[in-house]
Design a protein around this motif. Sequence first.
Motif, PDB file in Angstrom:
ATOM      1  N   HIS A 109      36.038  34.137  39.058  1.00 13.39           N
ATOM      2  CA  HIS A 109      36.953  35.236  39.362  1.00 13.39           C
ATOM      3  C   HIS A 109      37.344  36.038  38.120  1.00 13.39           C
ATOM      4  CE1 HIS A 109      38.395  33.223  43.365  1.00 13.39           C
ATOM      5  NE2 HIS A 109      37.223  33.819  43.481  1.00 13.39           N
TER       6      HIS A 109
ATOM      7  N   SER B  61      34.834  40.328  44.807  1.00 11.34           N
ATOM      8  CA  SER B  61      35.225  38.997  44.359  1.00 11.34           C
ATOM      9  C   SER B  61      36.158  38.385  45.388  1.00 11.34           C
ATOM     10  CB  SER B  61      35.921  39.082  42.998  1.00 11.34           C
ATOM     11  OG  SER B  61      36.570  37.867  42.680  1.00 11.34           O
TER      12      SER B  61
ATOM     13  N   HIS C 213      38.609  36.632  44.591  1.00  9.41           N
ATOM     14  CA  HIS C 213      39.898  36.387  43.938  1.00  9.41           C
ATOM     15  C   HIS C 213      41.067  36.824  44.820  1.00  9.41           C
ATOM     16  CE1 HIS C 213      43.034  36.185  40.883  1.00  9.41           C
ATOM     17  NE2 HIS C 213      43.377  37.412  41.211  1.00  9.41           N
TER      18      HIS C 213
END
Length: 230
Positions: free
Chosen positions: A128, A146, A148
């Motif tokens: 991340h 991502s 994240h």
Amino acid sequence: MARLPRRLTVQPNHSVHKIWRGHNKEWNLGTREQKLAYLNFLNADIENKKFKQGSEVQALTLMSSHTHEVHGIIEQILFSNQMRRHHSRYGAYFNKANNRCGKVAQDRPHTTLLESTHQEMETVFYVHANPIRAKIVGDARNYYWSTHRLYAFGKREPWMRNVKLPQWYMRLGRTAEARQHAYRRLFAHYLKVKGHTKQDFLKSVFFGSVIWCDRNRRMIADWRRDFAPP
């Protein structure tokens, strides 16, 4: 030197960090359309009832020249088949879209076997943090490609629909909000300590304690001695 068989470096009930890289480090995932195609092929394979899946996708970050992915392994052979289908379909798509032929990937994907929860967590942080290290964004929440934002804020984009959050993450709190808060705190600490500098720990095929890595390396040495072609 003979190429190591996956059965020596991928084990059920462990996670692996996987890197898929464009040939010659080319930007073979350089556009939004290409990234979406890569993810769509991955999701289509997972959702295809004809195939038994060998892994669960736990985290990923797509860059322009490569991917970082974390997979929880269910069965090694099925995981290898899953990767082969996914990447061959993306390669065919990329070549057709660009009126070209030949290699799209640099080589077969590199995988690093992770020993335990600690290594899984640190690897997800590393994955991340990749857009920050590359100086694409200053805050990981601002990078769309991502997972994240799923971990840190519960934001599940459509392409993340088959991402399964790992057990270590689920143990961070009793509620989704508590888990997200705990993850943000841990990720911030990781960035402060070492997340802004490139690390080489995932270049190996094993990431874990010294004893565990040495045991696996001895197994590989035994295989090279007894079974590898000259």
